[in-house]
Design a protein around this motif. Structure first.
Motif, short mmCIF file in Angstrom:
data_model
loop_
_atom_site.label_atom_id
_atom_site.label_comp_id
_atom_site.label_asym_id
_atom_site.label_seq_id
_atom_site.Cartn_x
_atom_site.Cartn_y
_atom_site.Cartn_z
N ALA A 1 128.35 -14.97 66.07
CA ALA A 1 128.83 -14.53 67.93
C ALA A 1 128.16 -14.17 68.43
O ALA A 1 127.53 -13.72 69.93
CB ALA A 1 129.53 -12.94 67.59
N ALA A 2 127.06 -13.22 67.57
CA ALA A 2 125.52 -12.95 67.70
C ALA A 2 124.46 -13.35 68.60
O ALA A 2 123.67 -13.16 69.29
CB ALA A 2 124.59 -11.71 66.57
N TRP B 1 132.66 -12.23 63.17
CA TRP B 1 132.65 -12.54 65.11
C TRP B 1 133.20 -10.92 65.46
O TRP B 1 132.12 -10.62 66.33
CB TRP B 1 133.91 -13.71 65.30
N TYR B 2 134.01 -10.58 65.24
CA TYR B 2 134.05 -9.06 65.86
C TYR B 2 132.95 -8.18 65.60
O TYR B 2 132.78 -6.78 66.38
CB TYR B 2 135.68 -8.88 65.77
N GLN C 1 130.46 -8.39 67.86
CA GLN C 1 130.94 -8.74 69.60
C GLN C 1 132.18 -7.53 70.16
O GLN C 1 131.79 -6.88 71.05
CB GLN C 1 131.90 -9.74 70.01
N GLY D 1 134.28 -8.13 73.43
CA GLY D 1 133.38 -9.54 73.17
C GLY D 1 134.91 -10.42 74.09
O GLY D 1 135.61 -11.09 73.65
N GLU E 1 134.30 -13.80 74.45
CA GLU E 1 134.37 -14.95 74.02
C GLU E 1 135.22 -15.46 72.70
O GLU E 1 134.33 -15.39 71.60
CB GLU E 1 132.45 -15.56 73.20
N TRP E 2 137.02 -14.72 73.12
CA TRP E 2 137.65 -15.13 71.72
C TRP E 2 137.55 -15.93 71.83
O TRP E 2 137.80 -16.88 70.35
CB TRP E 2 138.81 -13.81 72.19
#
Length: 323
Positions: free
Chosen positions: A63-64, A184-185, A188, A192, A194-195
């Motif tokens: 995610a990052a 992921w969260y 983001q 974020g 881009e789920w």
């Protein structure tokens, strides 16, 4: 709501019974008994925790991308690790009577009597609470909520369902697939957009777990039945339905080689590798379907342990190095 009685169980949980003869039997192995530190560590199921934290870290890095903050990653792993440890401890607390009936688990700290239910309840609640507080302070609200959902679903939904229905494996695959979503969260946050990437990682873990755990359930079907756990192989003496479920779910992993890149993760390297790993995994499930033995089930299990780290490693190489 599950009712848990925490007192008056020393005799019930001691598989060696009571009385003078039993006392002598208990006294003999004391010199070789695990230390309390080892018992507390066993409560956390460290092998499972390592795999879960691997996917937490992968979710964060994917995610990052190039903006990964290593301190945030470390904080996320610490917090998620504490929550996972707390959930595992409470799982053993709630299943202590079941564990006492099964050969593979009767030597755990609770059924063996080395730890008390009160101790384990305090350890489990303390670890989970500390982990959630740590995540809230260091990784943000979104990661904390994802971790809390994982903890609740595992300890308070999946765990009791194991004695109610053979569908518990499907339900248990939900908290089992949430660790990369935590990572992921953490990267983001709520903002974020881009789920889809988080959903793709969830799908990989969810589908992978079904043939993986069905293979384990087949190999230990007699032990699980002795403990009163309702697993699919226990109600499927021929193994045909178990094999069908394994083959279908392993085959369902193959389209993810295309769908995951469409969700914005990975490219050709992941796609090709995921197909190759997926075909190898599928082959083992088909072999089990043709010869439903413990030996073939073990090969499914071993193949699953190659598949998951393999596809996640390819995904991270594709996203972080190739792109």
């Amino acid at each position: 709501m599950m009712k848990v009685t925490l007192t008056g169980e020393a005799d019930t949980l001691n598989p060696l019974g009571t009385g003078a003869g039993a006392g002598a039997a208990v006294a003999a192995p004391k010199a070789h008994a695990p230390s309390r530190l080892a018992d507390y560590l066993e409560l956390t199921k460290p092998k499972i925790a390592v795999m879960a934290l691997f996917t937490v870290g992968a979710g964060y890095l994917l995610a990052a991308g190039g903006s990964a903050g290593w301190s945030t990653l470390l904080h996320t792993l610490i917090g998620a690790g504490l929550v996972a440890a707390g959930g595992s401890a409470l799982n053993q607390l709630f299943e202590r009577r079941i564990d006492a009936k099964m050969r593979r688990t009767r030597k755990r700290p609770l059924p063996s009597g080395r730890l008390t239910p009160e101790e384990v309840a305090a350890v489990g609640a303390g670890l989970a609470g500390a982990g959630l507080a740590y995540l809230a302070a260091t990784a943000g609200a979104a990661a904390t909520v994802a971790a809390a959902l994982t903890f609740i679903a595992y300890a308070f939904v999946y765990t009791p369902m194991k004695t109610w229905t053979v569908w518990n494996t499907v339900v248990g695959a939900v908290p089992g697939a949430l660790p990369p979503v935590i990572g992921w969260y953490a990267a983001q946050g709520w903002g974020g957009a881009e789920w889809e990437g988080a959903a793709a990682l969830f799908a990989i873990l969810f589908l992978w777990q079904l043939p993986h755990f069905l293979a384990i359930a087949w190999m230990y079907r007699a032990d699980y039945a002795a403990g009163g756990l309702k697993m699919l192989p226990g109600s499927d003496p021929t193994g045909k339905l178990t094999a069908f479920a394994m083959v279908v779910t392993a085959a369902a992993l193959l389209p993810l080689a295309v769908l995951v890149p469409l969700a914005g993760l990975g490219g050709w390297l992941f796609g090709v590798g995921a197909v190759l790993f997926g075909l190898s995994f599928l082959r083992r499930t088909v072999e089990f379907a043709l010869d439903r033995t413990d030996r073939k089930a073990r090969k499914v299990l071993l193949s699953s342990l190659f598949y998951l780290p393999g596809v996640f490693a390819l995904l991270m190489i594709d996203v972080l190095l190739v792109k």
